[in-house]
Design an enzyme around this catalytic site. Structure first.
Site, mmCIF file in Angstrom:
data_model
loop_
_atom_site.group_PDB
_atom_site.id
_atom_site.type_symbol
_atom_site.label_atom_id
_atom_site.label_comp_id
_atom_site.label_asym_id
_atom_site.label_seq_id
_atom_site.Cartn_x
_atom_site.Cartn_y
_atom_site.Cartn_z
ATOM 1 C CB SER A 299 -24.541 4.524 36.408
ATOM 2 O OG SER A 299 -24.038 4.177 35.128
ATOM 3 C CD GLU B 156 -19.128 -1.258 38.721
ATOM 4 O OE1 GLU B 156 -19.572 -0.422 37.917
ATOM 5 O OE2 GLU B 156 -19.300 -1.195 39.942
ATOM 6 C CG HIS C 65 -22.702 -0.469 36.177
ATOM 7 N ND1 HIS C 65 -21.704 0.421 36.494
ATOM 8 C CD2 HIS C 65 -23.701 0.281 35.629
ATOM 9 C CE1 HIS C 65 -22.072 1.633 36.146
ATOM 10 N NE2 HIS C 65 -23.279 1.587 35.636
#
Length: 360
Positions: free
Chosen positions: A202, A300, A330
């Site tokens: 991320s 996502e 995610h």
């Protein structure tokens, strides 16, 4: 195997809460309705494995039920950080017990880190560097030690987890500067660039990708390989799936949070949203760049970030692999590690890095 006591380790590693920018008072939870039962963000994908469904079903239900509380503190990043590092010592103790790794605090290049060594770790100079996620405003090396330990065991390579300073205490310039100071120190210790692999999830994937562009721009030799797990590669909103999948993302489901963290990490530097060190999708990949694996799921909202980063590297003549998983949300790898999707993702991560990092 010998480890520090958990209270001592956490005390040494958890970053103090910095003075955050002024934020509006949270909206009362009672004023935010719980999403409808058929809200597509929390619907269970039909195409995933039965093993993943068994784990995702209760997680999605809990995510939906918690929406009002999470939306109420959408830009209260101090509260979000406190929640993200809660019980970090328990999490690390569990990681050590489950995986058999040793965890040792250190400081490299002035940056606090955790050294995570798996049983039977390779002694040939290869090394992984982990940069944790959390939207640049949450988490720590301690609170994310479980994921780092999992990848250390999968590759049988030692991992160093970087405890960078969170936004807004530092924006992208400060954070990537920390990564470079750490990387310079590794090289000064005798580590060879081709033996070093960087990975992040991320926001951590963003820091890895953008920080690598910066270290290259500043004349440092590039590392051997990168792995970007569900990376945000554009602080702007140009990607198609920022709109088309916004109603289907079960993890990044509070838009105000995304907008807020992008602003904090970009800081006040003019043109920050398209600066390659902050938004690596705008980087120049005609110059040398490490082989890069980009991994994520089809649910996502950042899916366009993955695709655009992959295309940017390939268009510049670099080596990139885009590895997508049907129906996955995610950063699914850690909490779905025992499902067919998680096992395949971890194996691909392992094989990619081991095939690109040079032995001594």
């Amino acid at each position: 195997m010998k480890t520090l006591s958990m209270p001592a380790l956490v005390a040494a590693l958890l970053l103090p809460l910095v003075a955050l920018a002024q934020i509006p008072a949270p909206t009362p939870t009672s004023a935010i309705p719980t999403p409808a039962a058929d809200d597509p963000r929390y619907a269970l994908p039909a195409a995933v494995s039965p093993e993943a469904k068994a784990i995702l079903a209760p997680l999605l239900a809990a995510q939906r039920a918690s929406y009002p509380a999470r939306a109420a503190i959408a830009t209260d990043f101090a509260a979000q950080h406190a929640r993200s590092v809660k019980d970090a010592n328990t999490k690390m103790a569990d990681a050590i017990k489950r995986t058999g790794v040793t965890i040792t605090p250190d400081t490299i290049g002035g940056v606090p880190v955790l050294r995570i060594v798996p049983p039977g770790a390779a002694q040939d100079g290869r090394l992984l560097v982990y940069v944790h996620g959390g939207g640049w405003v949450q988490g720590s090396a301690a609170s994310t030690a479980s994921g780092a330990a999992m990848f250390a065991v999968a590759t049988r390579l030692p991992v160093i987890s970087v405890d960078y300073t969170l936004a807004p205490a530092q924006d992208f310039r400060g954070v990537t500067a920390q990564l470079i100071a750490f990387y310079r120190a590794l090289l000064a210790q005798g580590h060879k660039p081709r033996q070093i692999g960087l990975f992040g999830d991320s926001a951590g994937g963003n820091i890895v990708a953008g920080g690598t562009l910066r270290l290259r721009d500043e004349g440092l030799p590039i590392p051997g390989a990168l792995v970007l797990l569900s990376p945000c590669t554009d602080l702007g909103t140009g990607g198609d799936t920022r709109t088309t999948l916004a109603g289907f993302e079960p993890a990044l489901d509070v838009a105000a949070t995304l907008d807020g963290i992008f602003t904090l990490y970009a800081g006040k530097t003019p043109g920050a949203l398209t600066n390659p060190w902050a938004s690596p999708v705008y980087g120049d990949f005609t110059k040398p760049y490490p082989p890069t694996l980009i991994q994520g799921g089809t649910r996502e909202v950042l899916l366009s970030d993955f695709v655009r980063q992959y295309q940017a590297i390939r268009a510049g003549g670099g080596t990139a692999v885009l590895d997508l998983y049907e129906g996955m949300p995610h950063v699914f790898q850690t909490y779905l590690k025992d499902t067919p999707e998680g096992k395949q993702a971890i194996a691909t991560f392992r094989d990619f890095l081991l095939s690109h990092l040079a032995k001594r």
